[in-house]
Design an enzyme around this catalytic site. Structure first.
Site, mmCIF file in Angstrom:
data_model
loop_
_atom_site.group_PDB
_atom_site.id
_atom_site.type_symbol
_atom_site.label_atom_id
_atom_site.label_comp_id
_atom_site.label_asym_id
_atom_site.label_seq_id
_atom_site.Cartn_x
_atom_site.Cartn_y
_atom_site.Cartn_z
ATOM 1 N N PHE A 81 28.797 31.795 21.470
ATOM 2 C CA PHE A 81 28.371 30.386 21.498
ATOM 3 C C PHE A 81 27.496 30.023 20.280
ATOM 4 O O PHE A 81 26.559 30.754 19.933
ATOM 5 C CB PHE A 81 27.580 30.185 22.795
ATOM 6 N N ASN B 225 19.618 29.357 28.978
ATOM 7 C CA ASN B 225 20.525 28.249 28.709
ATOM 8 C C ASN B 225 21.886 28.764 29.191
ATOM 9 O O ASN B 225 22.688 29.238 28.404
ATOM 10 C CB ASN B 225 20.551 27.928 27.214
ATOM 11 N N PRO B 226 22.089 28.709 30.509
ATOM 12 C CA PRO B 226 23.294 29.345 31.053
ATOM 13 C C PRO B 226 24.513 28.451 30.862
ATOM 14 O O PRO B 226 24.370 27.281 30.489
ATOM 15 C CB PRO B 226 22.953 29.475 32.540
HETATM 16 N N1 SAM Z 1 21.159 31.307 24.681
HETATM 17 C C1 SAM Z 1 22.205 31.024 23.707
HETATM 18 C C2 SAM Z 1 21.954 29.672 23.084
HETATM 19 O O1 SAM Z 1 21.184 28.894 23.652
HETATM 20 O O2 SAM Z 1 22.520 29.377 22.026
HETATM 21 C C3 SAM Z 1 23.607 31.078 24.330
HETATM 22 C C4 SAM Z 1 23.817 30.134 25.479
HETATM 23 S S1 SAM Z 1 25.489 30.051 26.051
HETATM 24 C C5 SAM Z 1 25.561 28.403 26.662
HETATM 25 C C6 SAM Z 1 25.494 31.006 27.552
HETATM 26 C C7 SAM Z 1 25.466 32.517 27.369
HETATM 27 O O3 SAM Z 1 25.441 33.139 28.674
HETATM 28 C C8 SAM Z 1 26.670 33.114 26.653
HETATM 29 O O4 SAM Z 1 26.239 33.934 25.592
HETATM 30 C C9 SAM Z 1 27.385 33.955 27.723
HETATM 31 O O5 SAM Z 1 27.992 35.135 27.233
HETATM 32 C C10 SAM Z 1 26.241 34.299 28.654
HETATM 33 N N2 SAM Z 1 26.645 34.602 30.034
HETATM 34 C C11 SAM Z 1 27.665 34.075 30.733
HETATM 35 N N3 SAM Z 1 27.717 34.616 31.962
HETATM 36 C C12 SAM Z 1 26.692 35.507 32.034
HETATM 37 C C13 SAM Z 1 26.232 36.399 33.064
HETATM 38 N N4 SAM Z 1 26.826 36.459 34.250
HETATM 39 N N5 SAM Z 1 25.173 37.176 32.784
HETATM 40 C C14 SAM Z 1 24.558 37.132 31.575
HETATM 41 N N6 SAM Z 1 24.951 36.304 30.580
HETATM 42 C C15 SAM Z 1 26.008 35.512 30.807
HETATM 43 N N1 GLN Z 2 25.654 22.091 25.357
HETATM 44 C C1 GLN Z 2 26.951 22.712 25.494
HETATM 45 C C2 GLN Z 2 28.004 21.679 25.279
HETATM 46 O O1 GLN Z 2 28.164 20.756 26.054
HETATM 47 C C3 GLN Z 2 27.085 23.429 26.824
HETATM 48 C C4 GLN Z 2 26.172 24.577 26.847
HETATM 49 C C5 GLN Z 2 26.031 25.265 28.153
HETATM 50 O O2 GLN Z 2 26.928 25.308 29.013
HETATM 51 N N2 GLN Z 2 24.891 25.791 28.318
HETATM 52 O O3 GLN Z 2 28.657 21.733 24.282
#
Ligand code: SAM
Ligand code: GLN
Length: 295
Positions: free
Chosen positions: A96, A196-197
């Site tokens: 991401f 930030n899930p």
């Molecule tokens: N924290 C980063 C940022 O803000 O740019 C990445 C946020 S991204 C929206 C969500 C992250 O959660 C991804 O890297 C994904 O691989 C991770 N993720 C998804 N499911 C997960 C789980 N069950 N346990 C841990 N991490 C998870």
């Molecule tokens: N902000 C992201 C988007 O709408 C979504 C990120 C997330 O699921 N945490 O592009």
């Protein structure tokens, strides 16, 4: 045969118009970032060298980059970098891309950190490229961060970013499905848990812009049927790790604040729930203080 040699200024003007016509809103900025990337110049250097001709090899690399961009590939994937607050992060298609609004999550944690004392122990759940974890490690001198992700590729990238920033000694990486592999005996009395899930409801992913739906990993976006699946699990399990008086901090999606506040209230262990907005005025961050009821 003599061919016309375009200079930096001409090329930028042409691509600005072209990208704009293709519906890319920050067309001038993107043209500058892409040309800077192929010529190895900063944006300032481009301006200083406006009349310099662009070499054929640079032109052909630039053309390729522009064509990827108009096909919807995110700018950050093409240049492989994303600035985030005070650091530069390497990015790649499987992980991401950190967003500007997430910088405000870090800002909120800095505010919180001023209310806490001693060495701060922080868990970043779903660290991705390491944006939140590494910024915190960089900006809060006396801190120790656990960066967690289910994706090995994300963790490898975050580790590489930590190495490049000289932060390896302050950040510990854990491959885990949320809290599953975080040992409670080792990681306890945590000051702040941030996440930030993935928060997009599954059926809405198809409606996102092409840069997101076709180029971001689905596992980073998909928050389950109502988008709130990860918040439910994190709220339920975070109390096992937080110290009493510690904070839970979430980035949230548009229109999710009331339902997440309800989840926090129903849990009965969280108080001082606070909402903050992003640059666009949307509710984007929720923080809450954990109170251990048994103390
Ligand atoms: N924290 C980063 C940022 O803000 O740019 C990445 C946020 S991204 C929206 C969500 C992250 O959660 C991804 O890297 C994904 O691989 C991770 N993720 C998804 N499911 C997960 C789980 N069950 N346990 C841990 N991490 C998870
Ligand atoms: N902000 C992201 C988007 O709408 C979504 C990120 C997330 O699921 N945490 O592009």
């Amino acid at each position: 045969m003599e061919t016309r040699s375009f200079c930096i200024k001409d090329i930028l003007k042409m691509t600005d118009e072209y990208l704009n016509k293709k519906g890319i809103s920050n067309s001038r900025l993107e043209a500058e970032v892409l040309l800077g990337n192929v010529t190895g110049m900063s944006r300032v250097e481009l301006y200083v060298n406006f009349d310099r001709p662009v070499a054929d090899e640079e032109k052909s690399a630039y053309r390729k980059a522009i064509s990827k961009r108009v096909n919807g590939e995110p700018l950050q994937h093409i240049v492989g970098l994303q600035p985030f607050r005070h650091i530069n992060l390497k990015v790649k298609p499987e992980v991401f891309i950190p967003r500007p609004e997430t910088e405000l999550v870090v800002e909120r944690i800095l505010e919180i950190s001023r209310q806490l004392s001693g060495r701060l122990k922080i868990i970043d759940i779903g660290t991705g490229s390491g944006a939140i974890a590494l910024s915190l490690a960089y900006e809060i001198l006396d801190s120790y961060i656990y960066a967690v992700d289910i994706s090995e590729t994300a963790l490898d990238l975050a580790r590489e970013n930590a190495l490049n920033l000289g932060l390896l000694g302050k950040v510990f990486f854990i491959k885990s499905d949320l809290f599953e592999n975080i040992d409670k005996e080792v990681v306890s009395q945590v000051d702040i848990i941030v996440a930030n899930p993935p928060y997009i409801p599954t059926n809405l992913i198809e409606n996102l812009q092409i840069e997101v739906k076709d180029f971001e990993p689905k596992e980073a976006l998909d928050g389950g049927k109502d988008g709130l699946g990860f918040y439910r699990r994190i709220i339920r399990d975070s109390s096992e790790y937080l110290k009493s008086g510690g904070f839970l901090v979430f980035e949230i999606g548009d229109g999710q604040s009331e339902r997440i506040i309800k989840l926090l209230k129903d849990n009965n262990c969280f108080e001082k729930i606070q909402l903050s907005k992003d640059y666009a005025g949307k509710e984007r961050i929720i923080s809450a203080v954990y109170r251990n009821q048994q103390l």
